[in-house]
Design a protein around this motif. Structure first.
Motif, PDB file in Angstrom:
ATOM      1  N   MET A   1       0.846  -1.202   0.000  1.00  0.00           N
ATOM      2  CA  MET A   1       0.000   0.000   0.000  1.00  0.00           C
ATOM      3  C   MET A   1       0.885   1.258   0.000  1.00  0.00           C
ATOM      4  SD  MET A   1      -2.937   1.015   2.752  1.00  0.00           S
ATOM      5  CE  MET A   1      -3.237  -0.688   3.126  1.00  0.00           C
ATOM      6  N   SER A   2       0.507   2.231  -0.796  1.00  0.00           N
ATOM      7  CA  SER A   2       1.313   3.459  -0.866  1.00  0.00           C
ATOM      8  C   SER A   2       1.029   4.343   0.346  1.00  0.00           C
ATOM      9  CB  SER A   2       0.963   4.231  -2.134  1.00  0.00           C
ATOM     10  OG  SER A   2      -0.358   4.726  -2.008  1.00  0.00           O
ATOM     11  N   SER A   3       1.905   5.310   0.557  1.00  0.00           N
ATOM     12  CA  SER A   3       1.688   6.229   1.689  1.00  0.00           C
ATOM     13  C   SER A   3       0.370   6.979   1.503  1.00  0.00           C
ATOM     14  CB  SER A   3       2.851   7.213   1.803  1.00  0.00           C
ATOM     15  OG  SER A   3       2.996   7.942   0.612  1.00  0.00           O
ATOM     16  N   GLU A   4       0.064   7.325   0.245  1.00  0.00           N
ATOM     17  CA  GLU A   4      -1.175   8.072  -0.027  1.00  0.00           C
ATOM     18  C   GLU A   4      -2.387   7.229   0.396  1.00  0.00           C
ATOM     19  OE1 GLU A   4       1.309   7.831  -2.273  1.00  0.00           O
ATOM     20  OE2 GLU A   4       1.948   9.926  -2.470  1.00  0.00           O
ATOM     21  N   ASP A   5      -2.360   5.950   0.021  1.00  0.00           N
ATOM     22  CA  ASP A   5      -3.489   5.072   0.360  1.00  0.00           C
ATOM     23  C   ASP A   5      -3.581   4.825   1.863  1.00  0.00           C
ATOM     24  OD1 ASP A   5      -4.069   4.902  -2.262  1.00  0.00           O
ATOM     25  OD2 ASP A   5      -3.194   2.915  -2.581  1.00  0.00           O
ATOM     26  N   LEU A   6      -2.432   4.662   2.487  1.00  0.00           N
ATOM     27  CA  LEU A   6      -2.427   4.366   3.918  1.00  0.00           C
ATOM     28  C   LEU A   6      -2.975   5.565   4.722  1.00  0.00           C
ATOM     29  CD1 LEU A   6      -1.667   2.391   6.139  1.00  0.00           C
ATOM     30  CD2 LEU A   6       0.657   3.292   6.094  1.00  0.00           C
ATOM     31  N   ARG A   7      -2.525   6.733   4.363  1.00  0.00           N
ATOM     32  CA  ARG A   7      -3.004   7.948   5.029  1.00  0.00           C
ATOM     33  C   ARG A   7      -4.517   8.042   4.893  1.00  0.00           C
ATOM     34  NH1 ARG A   7      -0.205  11.204   2.008  1.00  0.00           N
ATOM     35  NH2 ARG A   7       1.648  11.755   3.179  1.00  0.00           N
ATOM     36  N   GLN A   8      -4.981   7.836   3.660  1.00  0.00           N
ATOM     37  CA  GLN A   8      -6.404   7.954   3.381  1.00  0.00           C
ATOM     38  C   GLN A   8      -7.220   6.876   4.091  1.00  0.00           C
ATOM     39  OE1 GLN A   8      -7.409  10.724   1.871  1.00  0.00           O
ATOM     40  NE2 GLN A   8      -9.380   9.985   2.663  1.00  0.00           N
ATOM     41  N   LEU A   9      -6.665   5.677   4.139  1.00  0.00           N
ATOM     42  CA  LEU A   9      -7.367   4.572   4.785  1.00  0.00           C
ATOM     43  C   LEU A   9      -7.625   4.887   6.258  1.00  0.00           C
ATOM     44  CD1 LEU A   9      -8.270   1.572   4.152  1.00  0.00           C
ATOM     45  CD2 LEU A   9      -6.168   0.894   5.329  1.00  0.00           C
ATOM     46  N   PHE A  10      -6.601   5.438   6.899  1.00  0.00           N
ATOM     47  CA  PHE A  10      -6.723   5.786   8.317  1.00  0.00           C
ATOM     48  C   PHE A  10      -7.817   6.853   8.503  1.00  0.00           C
ATOM     49  CE2 PHE A  10      -5.707   8.379  12.009  1.00  0.00           C
ATOM     50  CZ  PHE A  10      -5.436   7.424  12.983  1.00  0.00           C
ATOM     51  N   LEU A  11      -7.731   7.897   7.693  1.00  0.00           N
ATOM     52  CA  LEU A  11      -8.682   9.003   7.856  1.00  0.00           C
ATOM     53  C   LEU A  11     -10.110   8.517   7.581  1.00  0.00           C
ATOM     54  CD1 LEU A  11      -6.620  11.853   6.117  1.00  0.00           C
ATOM     55  CD2 LEU A  11      -6.849  11.435   8.575  1.00  0.00           C
ATOM     56  N   THR A  12     -10.260   7.742   6.519  1.00  0.00           N
ATOM     57  CA  THR A  12     -11.602   7.256   6.161  1.00  0.00           C
ATOM     58  C   THR A  12     -12.157   6.327   7.246  1.00  0.00           C
ATOM     59  OG1 THR A  12     -10.856   7.309   3.884  1.00  0.00           O
ATOM     60  CG2 THR A  12     -12.933   6.189   4.280  1.00  0.00           C
ATOM     61  N   PHE A  13     -11.294   5.476   7.779  1.00  0.00           N
ATOM     62  CA  PHE A  13     -11.730   4.564   8.835  1.00  0.00           C
ATOM     63  C   PHE A  13     -12.371   5.364   9.985  1.00  0.00           C
ATOM     64  CE2 PHE A  13     -10.772   2.533  12.941  1.00  0.00           C
ATOM     65  CZ  PHE A  13     -11.374   1.282  12.772  1.00  0.00           C
ATOM     66  N   PHE A  14     -11.677   6.411  10.407  1.00  0.00           N
ATOM     67  CA  PHE A  14     -12.202   7.153  11.559  1.00  0.00           C
ATOM     68  C   PHE A  14     -13.377   8.070  11.186  1.00  0.00           C
ATOM     69  CE2 PHE A  14      -8.345   5.596  13.564  1.00  0.00           C
ATOM     70  CZ  PHE A  14      -8.863   5.224  14.803  1.00  0.00           C
ATOM     71  N   ILE A  15     -13.380   8.559   9.940  1.00  0.00           N
ATOM     72  CA  ILE A  15     -14.546   9.348   9.510  1.00  0.00           C
ATOM     73  C   ILE A  15     -15.792   8.441   9.564  1.00  0.00           C
ATOM     74  CG2 ILE A  15     -15.635  10.507   7.538  1.00  0.00           C
ATOM     75  CD1 ILE A  15     -12.729  11.405   6.720  1.00  0.00           C
ATOM     76  N   ASN A  16     -15.619   7.228   9.069  1.00  0.00           N
ATOM     77  CA  ASN A  16     -16.748   6.283   9.090  1.00  0.00           C
ATOM     78  C   ASN A  16     -17.166   5.893  10.503  1.00  0.00           C
ATOM     79  OD1 ASN A  16     -16.899   6.300   6.360  1.00  0.00           O
ATOM     80  ND2 ASN A  16     -15.643   4.456   6.074  1.00  0.00           N
ATOM     81  N   LYS A  17     -16.257   6.128  11.457  1.00  0.00           N
ATOM     82  CA  LYS A  17     -16.607   5.838  12.856  1.00  0.00           C
ATOM     83  C   LYS A  17     -17.040   7.121  13.568  1.00  0.00           C
ATOM     84  CE  LYS A  17     -15.080   1.497  12.811  1.00  0.00           C
ATOM     85  NZ  LYS A  17     -15.937   0.327  13.042  1.00  0.00           N
ATOM     86  N   GLY A  18     -17.505   8.085  12.811  1.00  0.00           N
ATOM     87  CA  GLY A  18     -18.097   9.281  13.414  1.00  0.00           C
ATOM     88  C   GLY A  18     -17.117  10.362  13.841  1.00  0.00           C
ATOM     89  N   HIS A  19     -15.927  10.401  13.241  1.00  0.00           N
ATOM     90  CA  HIS A  19     -14.969  11.451  13.576  1.00  0.00           C
ATOM     91  C   HIS A  19     -15.002  12.559  12.522  1.00  0.00           C
ATOM     92  CE1 HIS A  19     -13.558   8.125  15.998  1.00  0.00           C
ATOM     93  NE2 HIS A  19     -12.655   8.885  16.594  1.00  0.00           N
TER      94      HIS A  19
END
Ligand code: SER
Length: 595
Positions: A1-19
């Motif tokens: 996974m690229s740094s771009e994807d990893l960064r985005q994955l983290f942010l999206t994960f927490f956005i989906n958890k109501g952040h």
């Protein structure tokens, strides 16, 4: 996974958890005079933990409107110079990005731990065998963090995978003189610390007293570069953050131009180029005080290390192009190539001029001292060279070494401290009295860290002296307060054994053994019988540090290590074991300090 994807994955994960996603704040803290830079993601949220601000009512500085959320997620650019000496190893950097989720009044330990576990094991699919966690083990003032223990166990983490730490290792904060802080639990992947979950529970006042916070909060931080390392190179102990895509292109540019491929030096240049580029893009200019001083120091180190690997200045433009291209879409402020190049070149030429003048002066001084048979340059003279010509301490040491001389580093630190106190007093009003604290501490801390590094080698030598060569290093960690050494051994050491080991190390300190190093290939080092850390990621060229008795010629220790070290064991002063404990069934841990 690229740094771009990893960064985005983290942010999206927490956005989906109501952040709520909040942009990174500036590297220069907007309203916190106690620190020079943003060193952690929680800084922009500090007032919400104390309730000095209400997230639903008050304007959030970087947004221009209230946060309207008690759970937020960020990818924060950070700058720390406390570990500058370690840059170039597997994972230390001055500029880095911190992924973090934060809660002030939303959730606490149970949910924070469950979320982190879900992300690491379900989303990143990191096998649980590669994971260990640490929790706060309690001390005289504060209780053991039983809740975190329970929540980890509930997720299926075994006792073997849970390590308890103390106030130094598992209690985080505050940033600066005072502020929110609390016990933490850390997640390690492949023995590398990647995620720190802090449970803000107290406000620490400047007199060090702890006052419970009205509302408990969560502050987590995970280094993107480290996470990328363990996801891009699972279980590959020879890799470093410099091989991930956040560095590989930049390293390739430097490697193509360098006449001498000394990897560690190139890594230092790559890291410092990033931090300098970001600082310049935030409007910082090199100067002799505060942030400008840090930038000056970073740029001068770039030049020094470039000279060591024979890099001409033409690598600068492609390197800056690469940095801007890599980061611009995430941090739009980094876009002014011509300004960055201008500041770098300008500072390079200032330093080159100073070098020329300063070296002339230095040769005069060195000649005079040698005539008087003085081989240690006293602190005041060294400081004079530093302040008049901008020679960093490491450079002073190198040029002294070339003359067969050394620098009185403690004297230097004292002179620097005195100077900075004067400078600080005169700036008290403007900067609230905290201005240069970080840098003074740095110099003192660097010296202490060297003592601890050398003491660690002596400790390993002592253990092998008493228990034979099956004792092997499993890990080591040094901070300005103590050393921590993990080694293979299958039982508890007795108090008597600990006393003997301590005495052995102190004897070697009193003997005044000479510490020196040479550089060679990893193969040659191993052939020479140098000890190395089996799981450590080494580059092809390594340093071998030897501790030798100049009178008898006996070599007490020979280890592959990047340093830094003292040049004579007498500089360590004294050695004291603080604690011995189990890490796992066959691994013991000793914590010790020097005085
Ligand atoms: N503030 C903690 C850290 O910087 C967690 O984010 O490590």
């Amino acid at each position: 996974m690229s740094s771009e994807d990893l960064r985005q994955l983290f942010l999206t994960f927490f956005i989906n958890k109501g952040h709520r996603l909040v942009p990174s704040s500036s590297l220069i803290p907007a309203d916190d005079p106690s620190v020079l830079f943003t060193v952690a993601g929680m800084q922009q949220f500090k007032p919400y933990y104390t309730r000095a601000k209400d997230p639903f009512r008050d304007i959030h500085l970087s947004l221009g409107e209230p946060l309207q959320a008690s759970n937020v997620v960020t990818c924060q650019k950070c700058l720390r110079t406390t570990d500058i000496e370690a840059v170039g190893d597997e994972s230390h950097l001055t500029f880095f990005e911190m992924l973090g989720n934060f809660s002030f009044g939303g959730y606490f330990k149970e949910e924070a731990i469950a979320l982190s576990w879900e992300f690491i094991t379900n989303y990143l699919k990191i096998p649980t065998e590669r994971i260990t966690v640490s929790i706060f083990g309690g001390d005289k003032e504060l209780p053991y963090d039983e809740e975190s223990y329970t929540y980890w166990k509930r997720l299926g983490v075994s006792d073997e995978q849970i390590i308890s730490g103390n106030r130094e290792t598992n209690f985080w904060g505050p940033v600066g003189e005072e502020g929110p802080c609390g016990p933490n639990t850390e997640i390690y992947v492949d023995h590398l610390e990647v995620w720190n979950l802090v449970f803000n529970s107290f406000y620490r006042h400047s007199d060090k007293t702890l006052e419970p916070l009205p509302l408990k909060g969560v502050d987590t931080g995970m280094g993107l570069e480290r996470l990328l390392l363990v996801t891009q190179f699972p279980n590959q102990s020879n890799k470093t953050v410099f091989e991930t895509d956040l560095f590989s292109g930049l390293m390739a540019i430097l490697q193509a131009d360098s006449q001498i491929n000394e990897v560690r030096n190139l890594r230092i240049i790559a890291d410092h180029l990033k931090s300098s580029a970001f600082l310049i893009s935030e409007g910082i200019k090199p100067s002799n005080i505060e942030r400008g001083y840090i930038l000056r120091r970073l740029i001068r180190r770039i030049l020094r290390y470039s000279e060591l690997v024979n890099l001409q200045d033409n690598y600068l433009e492609p390197a800056i192009d690469w940095i801007i291209q890599k980061y611009h879409s995430i941090y739009p402020e980094i876009d002014n190539k011509s300004l960055i190049l201008e500041v770098l070149s300008d500072e390079f030429s200032k330093f080159r001029q100073a070098l020329k003048k300063g070296l002339k002066e230095w040769h005069k001084i060195a000649g005079e001292l040698k005539q008087k048979n003085i081989l240690v340059v006293n602190g005041a003279i060294a400081f004079e060279l530093y302040s008049s010509f901008g020679f960093p301490l490491e450079f002073l040491k190198e040029i002294a070494e070339e003359e067969g001389m050394s620098i009185d580093e403690e004297g230097f630190a004292e002179a620097l401290k005195k100077h900075q106190e004067i400078s600080r007093n005169s700036q008290e009003k403007k900067f609230g009295g905290h201005g240069l604290k970080g840098e003074i501490q740095n110099t003192e801390e660097n010296i202490k860290i060297k003592r601890l590094h050398t003491a660690t080698h002596l400790l390993q030598a002592a253990l092998r002296e008493f228990f034979g060569s099956t004792v092997a290093q499993q890990g080591s960690d040094i901070n300005p307060d103590r050393l921590r050494f993990d080694f293979s051994f299958d039982r508890k050491l007795t108090p008597d054994e600990l006393k003997k080991i301590e005495a052995w190390v102190n004897q070697r300190i009193n003997d005044g053994l000479v510490v020196s190093f040479y550089e060679t290939s990893l193969n040659q080092a191993l052939q020479d019988g140098a000890l190395g850390l089996f799981s450590q990621r080494y580059s092809d060229q390594v340093r071998v540090y030897e501790i030798k008795d100049p009178k008898t010629g006996r070599v007490y220790s020979k280890e592959i290590c990047a340093g830094p070290h003292v040049s004579n064991t007498s500089e360590i002063g004294s050695f004291k074991i603080l604690k011995e404990e189990a890490v796992s069934r066959n691994t013991r841990r000793i914590r010790a300090t020097v005085g």
